[in-house]
Scaffold this motif. Sequence first.
Motif, PDB file in Angstrom:
ATOM      1  N   SER A   4       0.743  -1.167   0.044  1.00 31.55           N
ATOM      2  CA  SER A   4      -0.126   0.040   0.140  1.00 31.55           C
ATOM      3  C   SER A   4       0.640   1.214   0.105  1.00 31.55           C
ATOM      4  N   LEU A   5       0.466   2.202  -0.685  1.00 28.12           N
ATOM      5  CA  LEU A   5       1.218   3.540  -0.863  1.00 28.12           C
ATOM      6  C   LEU A   5       0.181   4.665  -0.683  1.00 28.12           C
ATOM      7  N   TYR A   6       0.634   5.629   0.223  1.00 30.46           N
ATOM      8  CA  TYR A   6      -0.315   6.780   0.660  1.00 30.46           C
ATOM      9  C   TYR A   6       0.429   7.880   0.245  1.00 30.46           C
ATOM     10  N   GLN A   7      -0.226   8.905  -0.506  1.00 26.32           N
ATOM     11  CA  GLN A   7       0.613  10.222  -0.592  1.00 26.32           C
ATOM     12  C   GLN A   7      -0.469  11.249   0.201  1.00 26.32           C
ATOM     13  N   PHE A   8       0.144  11.699   1.259  1.00 25.36           N
ATOM     14  CA  PHE A   8      -0.616  12.439   2.301  1.00 25.36           C
ATOM     15  C   PHE A   8      -0.464  13.760   2.131  1.00 25.36           C
ATOM     16  N   ALA A   9       0.698  14.349   1.246  1.00 28.51           N
ATOM     17  CA  ALA A   9       0.822  15.695   0.924  1.00 28.51           C
ATOM     18  C   ALA A   9       1.303  15.694  -0.579  1.00 28.51           C
ATOM     19  N   PRO A  10       1.602  16.972  -1.108  1.00 30.07           N
ATOM     20  CA  PRO A  10       1.813  16.884  -2.514  1.00 30.07           C
ATOM     21  C   PRO A  10       3.204  16.190  -2.866  1.00 30.07           C
ATOM     22  N   ARG A  11       4.103  16.400  -2.058  1.00 35.23           N
ATOM     23  CA  ARG A  11       5.486  15.842  -2.183  1.00 35.23           C
ATOM     24  C   ARG A  11       5.944  14.549  -1.537  1.00 35.23           C
ATOM     25  N   TRP A  12       5.019  14.189  -0.573  1.00 29.33           N
ATOM     26  CA  TRP A  12       5.290  12.949   0.445  1.00 29.33           C
ATOM     27  C   TRP A  12       4.476  11.838   0.263  1.00 29.33           C
ATOM     28  N   ARG A  13       4.953  10.666   0.472  1.00 28.64           N
ATOM     29  CA  ARG A  13       4.183   9.475   0.333  1.00 28.64           C
ATOM     30  C   ARG A  13       4.788   8.286   1.386  1.00 28.64           C
ATOM     31  N   VAL A  14       3.967   7.697   1.951  1.00 28.26           N
ATOM     32  CA  VAL A  14       4.415   6.661   2.960  1.00 28.26           C
ATOM     33  C   VAL A  14       3.938   5.471   2.504  1.00 28.26           C
ATOM     34  N   GLY A  15       4.779   4.095   2.613  1.00 26.18           N
ATOM     35  CA  GLY A  15       4.180   2.934   2.123  1.00 26.18           C
ATOM     36  C   GLY A  15       4.432   1.748   2.945  1.00 26.18           C
ATOM     37  N   ALA A  16       3.910   0.526   2.733  1.00 30.46           N
ATOM     38  CA  ALA A  16       4.240  -0.564   3.473  1.00 30.46           C
ATOM     39  C   ALA A  16       3.980  -1.844   2.326  1.00 30.46           C
TER      40      ALA A  16
END
Length: 202
Positions: free
Chosen positions: A114-126
């Motif tokens: 899963s990949l989540y973009q929470f801001a225009p230039r930021w992503r977090v994933g697992a």
Amino acid sequence: KNGFNGATLFAHVGGDIRDYTSWRAGPSWLTQKAQGRGGAIEDTEGIPLFEQFSGDSDTWVVDGVLKWAPTPRRQLKVQGEYMHRRESGVIADSTGLVLADDYRNTSSGWYLQSLYQFAPRWRVGARYEALDSGTPSYALAPPDLLDASPDRLSVMLDWNPSEFSRLRAQYDWDNARDDSERDRIWRIQYIYGIGAHGAHKY
């Protein structure tokens, strides 16, 4: 081996769920003929039992992806895939000497990420991934064949300073050792692209 030795067949279906969600899923099939493919199988003492395989290899795959994008700046993507492979044919040593002509093995693997973009230039994933190497079967096969079931869990955070660069930090819990000890791995990656590129993302 030169010639027509492989074929792929796949089908996908998908669609939209309300205004912000879309999906796609489907099966695939890959068949190949191997000729002297390298790859040793070892016993529990680490001694190679054979080093070449020639025969048929069939892989079935089921994959799917779900995307949620309420705004261009906030997006979620969930993706998974399962693979199942069956092989049958001839095994040989490093010189090409045939050791058995009734070799069979079934292996499988899968991942979910899963990949989540929470801001225009930021992503977090697992991501979690696992493999079952299977247990080869052939005439005179020793009873102590070494199989493997490695798995790995990864988490990451990345930042895009521009459209052409990306800085990523990733941490892995990797269980690929025979003694079941997990490796803990830090990765720092910098990607920079130059030259021709796709359309701008707005």
